[in-house]
Design a protein around this motif. Structure first.
Motif, short mmCIF file in Angstrom:
data_model
loop_
_atom_site.label_atom_id
_atom_site.label_comp_id
_atom_site.label_asym_id
_atom_site.label_seq_id
_atom_site.Cartn_x
_atom_site.Cartn_y
_atom_site.Cartn_z
N ILE A 144 45.81 38.81 45.31
CA ILE A 144 44.84 39.56 45.47
C ILE A 144 43.54 39.22 44.44
O ILE A 144 42.52 39.31 44.65
CB ILE A 144 45.27 41.27 45.27
CG1 ILE A 144 46.10 41.60 46.38
CG2 ILE A 144 43.94 42.23 45.29
CD1 ILE A 144 46.81 43.18 46.23
N GLY A 145 44.13 39.19 43.22
CA GLY A 145 42.98 38.96 42.14
C GLY A 145 42.36 37.56 42.34
O GLY A 145 41.15 37.28 42.13
N SER A 146 43.21 36.54 43.05
CA SER A 146 42.64 35.25 43.22
C SER A 146 41.50 35.21 44.22
O SER A 146 40.69 34.58 43.93
CB SER A 146 44.00 34.23 43.55
OG SER A 146 44.69 33.88 42.48
N ILE A 155 37.62 41.48 48.62
CA ILE A 155 38.21 40.89 49.52
C ILE A 155 37.58 41.07 51.01
O ILE A 155 37.37 40.51 51.89
CB ILE A 155 39.69 41.20 49.81
CG1 ILE A 155 40.45 40.51 48.26
CG2 ILE A 155 40.40 40.64 50.96
CD1 ILE A 155 42.01 40.64 48.23
N TYR A 156 37.52 42.65 51.21
CA TYR A 156 36.93 43.25 52.31
C TYR A 156 35.58 42.71 52.58
O TYR A 156 35.06 42.24 53.86
CB TYR A 156 36.78 44.80 52.03
CG TYR A 156 37.97 45.43 52.36
CD1 TYR A 156 39.14 44.86 53.10
CD2 TYR A 156 38.35 46.62 51.54
CE1 TYR A 156 40.24 45.71 53.18
CE2 TYR A 156 39.64 47.50 51.74
CZ TYR A 156 40.59 47.06 52.52
OH TYR A 156 41.75 47.51 52.66
N THR A 157 34.64 42.45 51.41
CA THR A 157 33.22 41.87 51.71
C THR A 157 33.31 40.66 52.20
O THR A 157 32.58 40.05 52.97
CB THR A 157 32.46 42.22 50.27
OG1 THR A 157 32.61 43.52 49.83
CG2 THR A 157 31.15 41.67 50.36
N LEU A 168 47.59 38.52 53.27
CA LEU A 168 47.31 38.01 52.18
C LEU A 168 47.59 36.62 52.30
O LEU A 168 46.71 35.80 51.78
CB LEU A 168 48.01 38.64 50.91
CG LEU A 168 47.69 40.09 50.55
CD1 LEU A 168 48.40 40.52 49.55
CD2 LEU A 168 45.96 40.34 50.28
N PHE A 169 48.73 36.08 52.74
CA PHE A 169 49.35 34.70 52.73
C PHE A 169 48.13 34.05 53.65
O PHE A 169 47.86 32.91 53.32
CB PHE A 169 50.75 34.72 53.14
CG PHE A 169 51.16 33.42 53.35
CD1 PHE A 169 51.66 32.30 52.51
CD2 PHE A 169 51.17 32.59 54.68
CE1 PHE A 169 52.00 31.35 52.46
CE2 PHE A 169 51.64 31.32 54.83
CZ PHE A 169 51.96 30.55 53.75
N THR A 170 47.79 34.53 54.94
CA THR A 170 46.92 33.84 55.62
C THR A 170 45.77 33.70 55.12
O THR A 170 44.90 32.41 55.21
CB THR A 170 46.83 34.91 57.12
OG1 THR A 170 47.97 35.11 57.72
CG2 THR A 170 45.94 34.13 57.84
N VAL A 171 45.11 34.63 54.67
CA VAL A 171 43.92 34.55 53.88
C VAL A 171 43.88 33.35 52.80
O VAL A 171 42.93 32.73 52.67
CB VAL A 171 43.24 36.03 53.26
CG1 VAL A 171 41.90 35.55 52.78
CG2 VAL A 171 43.04 36.79 54.53
N ALA A 172 44.67 33.76 51.97
CA ALA A 172 44.88 32.68 50.80
C ALA A 172 45.03 31.25 51.24
O ALA A 172 44.57 30.46 50.62
CB ALA A 172 46.13 33.19 49.82
#
Length: 224
Positions: free
Chosen positions: A69-71, A165-167, A44-48
């Motif tokens: 996750i919501g962001s 997120i997966y999409t 999550l940190f990497t993607v964000a």
């Protein structure tokens, strides 16, 4: 008695084995929980961080990591579909409510145990003990029912966000990843971790935003 002495070595050996197996199982469960937490937080940190989500460090904090996750879901919905959503606020609110209800249940349970022990030690009649325990027990039930409802709502919203997120990462596998995450929750951190550097479902970054929401969107508008 003679039978007991005859089988006593086997009984002791079985108890030692059971104790060792229990300790090994607890150790394995603890290591698995730590691994799941680290993989999920790192992913999550990497993607964000890469997508310009504000306060990406919240990925490492339990309960508050639902904001990330919501962001990520809100960002995908806005950038790809032009929709302004608030899953981050919804998830955070629901998780805080669950946490508060859990603390309340623990406090009521502690009071119930304390009163019951005090009644037993003072030699109170059974009806007095029943009265002392009945109130807290009803309070626990009263907290458990709304917590179950809020928990279901939080789970539904969370999986909706995970689908986004997966999409955004790998749209060709989004349904498979979501279904497996629901059936086998332990697979979710691995899906997130191995797709953390993918943006197959996101458009290329632009230099100038074509629209800025009136409120703080919780992510970097420069992504647009």
């Amino acid at each position: 008695m003679s039978y007991y002495h005859e089988f006593e070595p086997y009984i002791e050996e079985f108890m030692d084995y059971s104790l060792g197996a229990g300790l090994l199982s607890n150790a394995f469960s603890s290591l698995l929980s730590i691994a799941v937490y680290v993989l999920t937080s790192l992913a999550l940190f990497t993607v964000a961080k890469r997508r310009g989500i504000k306060n990406a460090w919240l990925s490492w904090i339990p309960v508050l990591n639902c904001w990330i996750i919501g962001s990520l879901s809100d960002q995908y919905r806005y950038v790809v579909k032009g929709e302004v959503k608030n899953k981050r606020k919804t998830l955070l609110t629901l998780n805080i409510i669950i946490w508060l209800l859990s603390v309340g249940m623990i406090a009521v349970l502690a009071v119930m145990i304390f009163k019951a022990m005090g009644a037993v030690m003072s030699g109170s009649p059974e009806d007095v003990i029943f009265e002392l325990v009945l109130g807290p027990a009803l309070a626990i039930v009263g907290l458990a029912l709304p917590m179950a409802g809020v928990g279901i709502a939080a789970t539904v919203v969370r999986y909706m966000a995970m689908y986004d997120i997966y999409t955004s990462c790998t749209p060709q596998n989004n349904v498979v990843f979501l279904v497996l995450s629901i059936i086998f929750r332990v697979t979710e951190p691995f899906f997130l971790f191995f797709t953390r550097n993918k943006d197959d479902g996101m458009p290329p970054r632009k230099q100038e935003p074509n629209y800025v929401p009136p409120q703080d969107p919780g992510y970097d508008p420069e992504y647009l």
